[in-house]
Design a protein around this motif. Sequence first.
Motif, short mmCIF file in Angstrom:
data_model
loop_
_atom_site.label_atom_id
_atom_site.label_comp_id
_atom_site.label_asym_id
_atom_site.label_seq_id
_atom_site.Cartn_x
_atom_site.Cartn_y
_atom_site.Cartn_z
N ALA A 1 -0.38 4.06 8.13
CA ALA A 1 1.05 4.23 7.93
C ALA A 1 1.52 5.34 8.85
O ALA A 1 0.95 6.42 8.86
N ILE B 1 5.01 0.81 1.00
CA ILE B 1 5.72 -0.11 1.89
C ILE B 1 5.25 -1.53 1.64
O ILE B 1 4.04 -1.78 1.51
N PHE C 1 3.64 0.48 8.53
CA PHE C 1 2.20 0.30 8.75
C PHE C 1 1.99 -0.35 10.11
O PHE C 1 2.76 -1.21 10.52
N GLY D 1 -21.51 2.71 -2.00
CA GLY D 1 -20.09 2.84 -2.29
C GLY D 1 -19.25 3.18 -1.08
O GLY D 1 -18.04 3.06 -1.13
N VAL E 1 3.99 -4.39 2.88
CA VAL E 1 3.40 -4.94 4.10
C VAL E 1 3.47 -6.47 4.06
O VAL E 1 3.77 -7.13 5.04
N GLU F 1 -19.29 -0.70 -6.82
CA GLU F 1 -19.66 -0.14 -5.51
C GLU F 1 -20.62 1.02 -5.66
O GLU F 1 -21.61 1.11 -4.95
N SER F 2 -20.33 1.92 -6.61
CA SER F 2 -21.20 3.09 -6.70
C SER F 2 -22.56 2.72 -7.30
O SER F 2 -23.55 3.40 -7.04
N ALA F 3 -22.61 1.61 -8.05
CA ALA F 3 -23.90 1.18 -8.59
C ALA F 3 -24.78 0.60 -7.49
O ALA F 3 -26.00 0.59 -7.60
N PRO G 1 0.83 -1.20 0.00
CA PRO G 1 0.00 0.00 0.00
C PRO G 1 0.87 1.26 0.00
O PRO G 1 1.98 1.26 0.51
N SER G 2 0.31 2.29 -0.57
CA SER G 2 0.98 3.58 -0.56
C SER G 2 0.68 4.26 0.77
O SER G 2 -0.42 4.12 1.30
N ILE G 3 1.66 4.98 1.31
CA ILE G 3 1.49 5.59 2.63
C ILE G 3 0.40 6.65 2.60
O ILE G 3 -0.44 6.74 3.48
N ASP G 4 0.45 7.48 1.55
CA ASP G 4 -0.46 8.60 1.51
C ASP G 4 -1.76 8.21 0.82
O ASP G 4 -1.88 8.26 -0.39
N GLU G 5 -2.75 7.85 1.65
CA GLU G 5 -4.01 7.40 1.07
C GLU G 5 -4.87 8.57 0.61
O GLU G 5 -5.77 8.40 -0.19
N THR G 6 -4.58 9.74 1.16
CA THR G 6 -5.44 10.87 0.84
C THR G 6 -5.10 11.46 -0.53
O THR G 6 -5.90 12.16 -1.12
N ASN H 1 -0.70 8.39 7.70
CA ASN H 1 -1.22 8.35 6.33
C ASN H 1 -1.03 9.70 5.61
O ASN H 1 -1.93 10.18 4.94
N GLY H 2 0.11 10.30 5.82
CA GLY H 2 0.42 11.52 5.08
C GLY H 2 -0.12 12.79 5.70
O GLY H 2 0.11 13.88 5.17
#
Lengths: 407, 432
Positions: free
Chosen positions: B105, A261, B116, B235, A263, A157-159, A62-67, B176-177
């Motif tokens: 993270a 990272i 993590f 969603g 995981v 998901e959005s459906a 996963p990427s650290i910055d999820e936002t 997480n940033g």
Amino acid sequence: MDIRPIFSTLRRHKTAAALIVIEIALACAIICNAIYLIDRRLDHMSRPSGTVEAEILRIQMPSIDETASVDRRAAVERDLAALRTLPGVRHVATVTQIPYGNSSSTSGVRLSPDQPNNTIVASGYLGSEDLLDTFGLKLVSGRRFNPDEFLDMADVESAGDSARVPAVIINSAMAERLFPGKDAVGQHIYSWGSAPIPIVGVVETLAMPTDNTGPGNATMLLPIRDASNGINYVIRTDPAQRRQVLDAAVATLKQIDPDRIAVNADLMSDLREKYYREDRAMAMLLVVVCIALLVVTALGIVGLASFWVQQRSKQIGIRRALGATRSQILRYFQVENFLLATIGIVLGMLLAYGLNQLLMSRYELGRLPLVYLPIGAVVLWLLGQVAVYWPARRAASVPPAVATRSI
Amino acid sequence: MFGYYLQLALRSFRNSKVLTALMVLAIALGIGASMTTLTVFHVLSGDPIPDKSDRLFYVQLDAASMHGYTSGEEPDRNITRFDAENLLREARGARQAMMSGGFVAVAPDDNRPAFFTDARYTSSDFFPMFDAPLAHGRAWTAEDDASRARVAVISAETNQKVFGGGDSTGKTLRVNGADFRVVGVLGPWMPTPRFWDLSLDRFNSLESVFVPFSTAIEQKLSRMGSMNCWGDSGGDPNALSAPCTWVQYWVELPASTDAAAYRDYLTSYSDQQRTAGRFERPTNVRLRDVPALLDHQKIVPSDVRLQLWLAIGFLVVCLVNTVGLLLAKSLRRASEIGVRRALGASRRAIFAQFLVEAGAIGVAGGVVGLGLALLGLWAVRQNPSSYAALAQLDTTMLLTTFALSIVASLLAGLLPAWRAMQVTPAIQLKSQ
């Protein structure tokens, strides 16, 4: 050999005889059940996943910055393309869960849209195009997914309820439970959204990720590409160079996005090993307990029998003086032990059955198959004979002169 | 007299070293095996928060649709975010907290690599409610919850790993940033089991980072733990109105006797929700205190319970064995008993003498058995299970070892001592 005199002697030594019988009975009861438990564990550990485990690698980075507002879908495509070019990589796919992985998701499956209760609960593997080949699954009926059947998870998901999944491939265990004796291909199930999902294929075996997620072993493959952060990448490679490929894959992904990272980065064979470690430890423990029980029981028999021999040395001397041979004396003690062991084993089998009933009620264990009883019996008969041999030899070596000594 | 009997016992041990060693070994094996499993059982079935476990209650509501409804069934383990926020707002307990597990993270503010780790998203009462020991700083406040403040409380371990220990309040932690301000650092704390969220590994170590639930939602931090949805979540299953259960809700009541009143409140809340059309099922609430919850969730792994039964069976076999050997030994000494009886020892004295001898074997067996139990616990700690590290002997179990050993050997000694007491002096003297 006449066993009547043995019985009449035993009747005069009820306590000691009873103790040997009890000890053998208890050991028999515990060992029969322990062997059964060991066998169950081994059986459990040999559960096939249906995948080519030795050739599969799994990476979660996963990427650290999820936002960060990245196009996850494009990022996953780029990762898959980069992994595909690595030497030694045969197939690459994304999937939401893997056998022996630590997470699992299940969905209810119905056979008609207005059915109130689920017919079964199945575990769904949501994977990208090449998943069937990456896992090395064997299709026994129907076809693979067509390229145009794949959907993006975000769209599904959005459906929400109106989502239409165009196809599903199920494992033969699920096919057999839903449509016993019939061909499942061409039938429909209701699971995602309210639209029917046509079954297009059946794979021979595909295990659930963990085997505590519900009854049965029903699994299904859905043509849905999940691009969430930390999705599993599965790689099928040449087993000879899988470690190098794993390292190269992690390095490649890190190069694409240094902000991620590893995981999880494992060989599937290692995951399997880890998954069954507790079962293996428990089986080992049961083996150790069985051996310790046998040793303790044997020592008990040796102790009691040698005391017995000592106590009866005069009687033995008289028999010898009256013409009994050494081998007759030896045989006498062996037969005596055999008789005691037999009584113990009979009691032990009843006890084993009772113990099994207790275990069944408390631990959802199956009924003890009768085949374990003779195994326990043979083991204890042998044990008794081995244990009594040394005291019996001592008895046989009592000289006839003992008969006259203390008079 | 006791000293004299002990002396006799020691002399008798010297006379039959092998037999004595066998008996000590048998007792020791049985004690070692049962103490190993008993200790594991004792550690795993302990009360994680003894001071107030009867005042802390776990709340369950049945918010699911009629789809798949079976009357009398246990409601889902978790509740919806909507209900949790309602209950929290109404605040009918002395303290209450909603929470969920998470996975984030964490990056130190210098250039060391991020990692993590487990997190818990909860509300401010969590810390005083569960008696969380704060080494530095404070817990965040209800205002922080309301304003979705980017604050964090970190575990002692995380403090060591990220900041090298010390008072790290006021420092910045990147989660997480996003920048979070550390307001509190926990002291060493390891409730066993980690009872507040039983859908996660119960014997794992404490979560590394705690942040306000509201902030975690706003920052879209990823959730961990079981989730159950029964309708269209549009969603986002974490959304306030999503028909999904994933939040744990705990309440602390002033006294355990207030449970009935709180249960009534939950019932009327459920009825209200059904009237409003949100709940479809008949009202079905659960309110369990910590021991009841642990019992209901079968906290001790079934392997451990099975091992306990196995060890007890093994101990019984070892005891029967000891009875046999002691009997053999006492009958062999019939003539000695005859002489003692002829010289005026009463039957009771013989009985006492043999029991002292059995007890002495018990003490020796206890010492060796303790060694075996330590060895056994060491072996358990090499196991892969998450509870393995907890397998340590404490004083209670140490004393139990000796008590069990002596009681077991005295029990084993009863029959042989009784038989020894029955020896008729005349016959024994005649056959000398």
